[in-house]
Enzyme design. Structure first.
Site, mmCIF file in Angstrom:
data_model
loop_
_atom_site.group_PDB
_atom_site.id
_atom_site.type_symbol
_atom_site.label_atom_id
_atom_site.label_comp_id
_atom_site.label_asym_id
_atom_site.label_seq_id
_atom_site.Cartn_x
_atom_site.Cartn_y
_atom_site.Cartn_z
ATOM 1 N N SER A 79 -30.181 10.699 -31.929
ATOM 2 C CA SER A 79 -31.340 10.689 -32.825
ATOM 3 C C SER A 79 -31.213 9.546 -33.817
ATOM 4 O O SER A 79 -30.107 9.196 -34.241
ATOM 5 C CB SER A 79 -31.404 12.004 -33.589
ATOM 6 O OG SER A 79 -32.371 11.910 -34.622
ATOM 7 N N TYR A 137 -27.228 18.204 -38.848
ATOM 8 C CA TYR A 137 -27.658 17.648 -37.556
ATOM 9 C C TYR A 137 -27.457 16.123 -37.544
ATOM 10 O O TYR A 137 -26.936 15.557 -36.575
ATOM 11 C CB TYR A 137 -29.126 18.015 -37.355
ATOM 12 C CG TYR A 137 -29.821 17.398 -36.164
ATOM 13 C CD1 TYR A 137 -29.764 18.005 -34.910
ATOM 14 C CD2 TYR A 137 -30.575 16.230 -36.290
ATOM 15 C CE1 TYR A 137 -30.428 17.447 -33.824
ATOM 16 C CE2 TYR A 137 -31.237 15.675 -35.219
ATOM 17 C CZ TYR A 137 -31.162 16.286 -33.975
ATOM 18 O OH TYR A 137 -31.829 15.734 -32.908
HETATM 19 P P1 NDP Z 1 -35.025 22.058 -27.590
HETATM 20 O O1 NDP Z 1 -34.652 22.936 -28.713
HETATM 21 O O2 NDP Z 1 -36.341 22.249 -26.908
HETATM 22 O O3 NDP Z 1 -33.914 22.105 -26.453
HETATM 23 C C1 NDP Z 1 -32.561 22.128 -26.762
HETATM 24 C C2 NDP Z 1 -31.827 22.601 -25.520
HETATM 25 O O4 NDP Z 1 -30.426 22.634 -25.824
HETATM 26 C C3 NDP Z 1 -32.226 24.024 -25.106
HETATM 27 O O5 NDP Z 1 -32.240 24.110 -23.705
HETATM 28 C C4 NDP Z 1 -31.089 24.845 -25.682
HETATM 29 O O6 NDP Z 1 -30.881 26.088 -25.001
HETATM 30 C C5 NDP Z 1 -29.935 23.899 -25.413
HETATM 31 N N1 NDP Z 1 -28.715 24.271 -26.102
HETATM 32 C C6 NDP Z 1 -28.537 24.544 -27.407
HETATM 33 N N2 NDP Z 1 -27.264 24.897 -27.626
HETATM 34 C C7 NDP Z 1 -26.631 24.830 -26.448
HETATM 35 C C8 NDP Z 1 -25.305 25.080 -26.009
HETATM 36 N N3 NDP Z 1 -24.359 25.504 -26.860
HETATM 37 N N4 NDP Z 1 -25.002 24.910 -24.715
HETATM 38 C C9 NDP Z 1 -25.946 24.501 -23.839
HETATM 39 N N5 NDP Z 1 -27.216 24.288 -24.166
HETATM 40 C C10 NDP Z 1 -27.541 24.439 -25.468
HETATM 41 O O7 NDP Z 1 -34.903 20.594 -28.171
HETATM 42 P P2 NDP Z 1 -35.272 19.148 -27.612
HETATM 43 O O8 NDP Z 1 -35.669 19.212 -26.187
HETATM 44 O O9 NDP Z 1 -36.154 18.516 -28.587
HETATM 45 O O10 NDP Z 1 -33.858 18.438 -27.754
HETATM 46 C C11 NDP Z 1 -33.240 17.740 -26.706
HETATM 47 C C12 NDP Z 1 -32.383 16.649 -27.291
HETATM 48 O O11 NDP Z 1 -33.227 15.683 -27.950
HETATM 49 C C13 NDP Z 1 -31.400 17.098 -28.358
HETATM 50 O O12 NDP Z 1 -30.196 16.415 -28.199
HETATM 51 C C14 NDP Z 1 -32.069 16.678 -29.656
HETATM 52 O O13 NDP Z 1 -31.139 16.495 -30.685
HETATM 53 C C15 NDP Z 1 -32.717 15.393 -29.227
HETATM 54 N N6 NDP Z 1 -33.773 14.916 -30.095
HETATM 55 C C16 NDP Z 1 -34.965 15.589 -30.160
HETATM 56 C C17 NDP Z 1 -35.978 15.109 -30.959
HETATM 57 C C18 NDP Z 1 -37.292 15.781 -31.060
HETATM 58 O O14 NDP Z 1 -38.158 15.291 -31.834
HETATM 59 N N7 NDP Z 1 -37.547 16.879 -30.329
HETATM 60 C C19 NDP Z 1 -35.814 13.875 -31.745
HETATM 61 C C20 NDP Z 1 -34.531 13.250 -31.608
HETATM 62 C C21 NDP Z 1 -33.569 13.765 -30.801
HETATM 63 P P3 NDP Z 1 -31.587 27.464 -25.491
HETATM 64 O O15 NDP Z 1 -32.970 27.449 -24.936
HETATM 65 O O16 NDP Z 1 -30.710 28.489 -24.875
HETATM 66 O O17 NDP Z 1 -31.555 27.459 -26.984
#
Ligand code: NDP
Length: 307
Positions: A163, A218
């Site tokens: 990010s 974060y």
């Molecule tokens: P979501 O919250 O939609 O998805 C996050 C995913 O990570 C979910 O599938 C969640 O599972 C999983 N997860 C969380 N903890 C664990 C764990 N311990 N082990 C395995 N899986 C885990 O978020 P995004 O799709 O937005 O995020 C995806 C990536 O993009 C992240 O790295 C985020 O930091 C990054 N990002 C996102 C931005 C945005 O604007 N959305 C901006 C910048 C970066 P569960 O459903 O079980 O919780």
């Protein structure tokens, strides 16, 4: 990370033409946190492009459902394996299964992450879990998969979904900033920084110590992930015999921009599919265009910089 503009002309997210297609159905990609959001969309994109994809998710029910959704769309090349990146036992189980099932690994997209804050909040109540998941979990998984990457016949790729909140310019503590910018930064130094952050949280002084101002825990986790990616990229550069030699593994970071997912409460400037299209294109860059140690910014004023 320095953020000056660089030549980005080679990067074309779509279409991925047959002349740049280096992969086949035997190319294996693993995506973490892929039951929803950007991770799910990346799995879908990879599968549409004909790779073999391992969709991983910490919850078996949610993960299997996500895989079934894709299979119902005709994407039979998607497999599921449970993975909680914060659990060493879970990581170990995935590595064993991958070794037995596919022998080698070509692509890892470290996408799984947590944030417990709403858009305008900044609590560090869950800082320990955030750092454990976003930094330590991602790092342990990556290190555990390195032997499988070395068995890959292609140039392997690790794409860390990071990010811009973890950009070095968000760090206001000049001493820590200088440490993280050191040319010869070590993993140990990164972890010392994280220990300092944990201590500041514990002592309730994190607000006055110059840590990033937005989504502090974060942002610190992503700052550490970027720093680790740089250290790892450098390690591979040395292992491969220096810059310019044929590389065996490339590691880069990608910020998907403000994306409409659960993490942002559905707010954002674009869909997870749009973010995934960029992420997949980056992960699939042809070997001669594939950088090492770069930070790609999706949907922003600049596109690529050095980590
Ligand atoms: P979501 O919250 O939609 O998805 C996050 C995913 O990570 C979910 O599938 C969640 O599972 C999983 N997860 C969380 N903890 C664990 C764990 N311990 N082990 C395995 N899986 C885990 O978020 P995004 O799709 O937005 O995020 C995806 C990536 O993009 C992240 O790295 C985020 O930091 C990054 N990002 C996102 C931005 C945005 O604007 N959305 C901006 C910048 C970066 P569960 O459903 O079980 O919780």
């Amino acid at each position: 990370m320095d953020s000056k503009e660089v030549d980005f002309s080679f990067f074309s997210p779509s279409p991925l033409s047959s002349s740049t297609r280096w992969w086949s159905k035997d190319t294996v990609a693993v995506v973490t946190g892929a039951n929803k959001g950007i991770g799910f969309a990346v799995v879908k994109r990879f599968a549409e492009l004909g790779l073999t994809v391992v969709l991983t998710a910490r919850d078996v029910g949610r993960g299997k459902k996500a895989m079934e959704t894709l299979r119902e769309e005709g994407l039979g090349n998607v497999h599921f394996f449970p993975l909680d990146v914060s659990s060493p036992a879970s990581i170990h189980a995935l590595v064993s299964w991958l070794r037995t099932t596919f022998q080698a690994l070509d692509i890892l997209v470290n996408n799984a992450a947590v944030s417990f804050n709403e858009i305008n909040e900044n609590s560090v109540e869950h800082a320990e879990t955030v750092i454990k998941t976003n930094y330590h979990g991602t790092k342990l998984l990556t290190e555990s998969l390195l032997p499988l990457f070395r068995l890959s016949t292609s140039v392997s790729r690790i794409l860390n979904v990071s990010s811009r909140l973890g950009s070095i310019n968000k760090m206001r503590n000049l001493g820590i900033k200088a440490t993280l910018q050191k040319e010869n930064l070590t993993e140990q130094e990164i972890e010392q920084v994280l220990e300092m952050f944990a201590e500041d949280v514990k002592k309730g002084r994190w607000e006055s110590r110059g840590w990033p101002e937005i989504w502090t825990d974060y942002s610190v986790s992503k700052l550490a992930l970027n720093a680790y990616s740089r250290v790892l990229a450098k390690r591979f550069e040395i292992e491969n015999g220096g810059i310019g030699r044929r590389r065996r593994i490339s590691i880069n970071c990608f910020c998907p921009g403000f994306t409409q997912t659960a993490m942002t409460g559905g707010k954002g400037s674009h869909t997870p599919q749009a973010a995934a299209q960029l992420a997949a294109a980056l992960a699939l860059l042809p070997p001669h265009h594939l950088p090492n140690g770069s930070f790609f910014l999706g949907f922003g004023p600049y596109n690529k910089s050095r980590l």
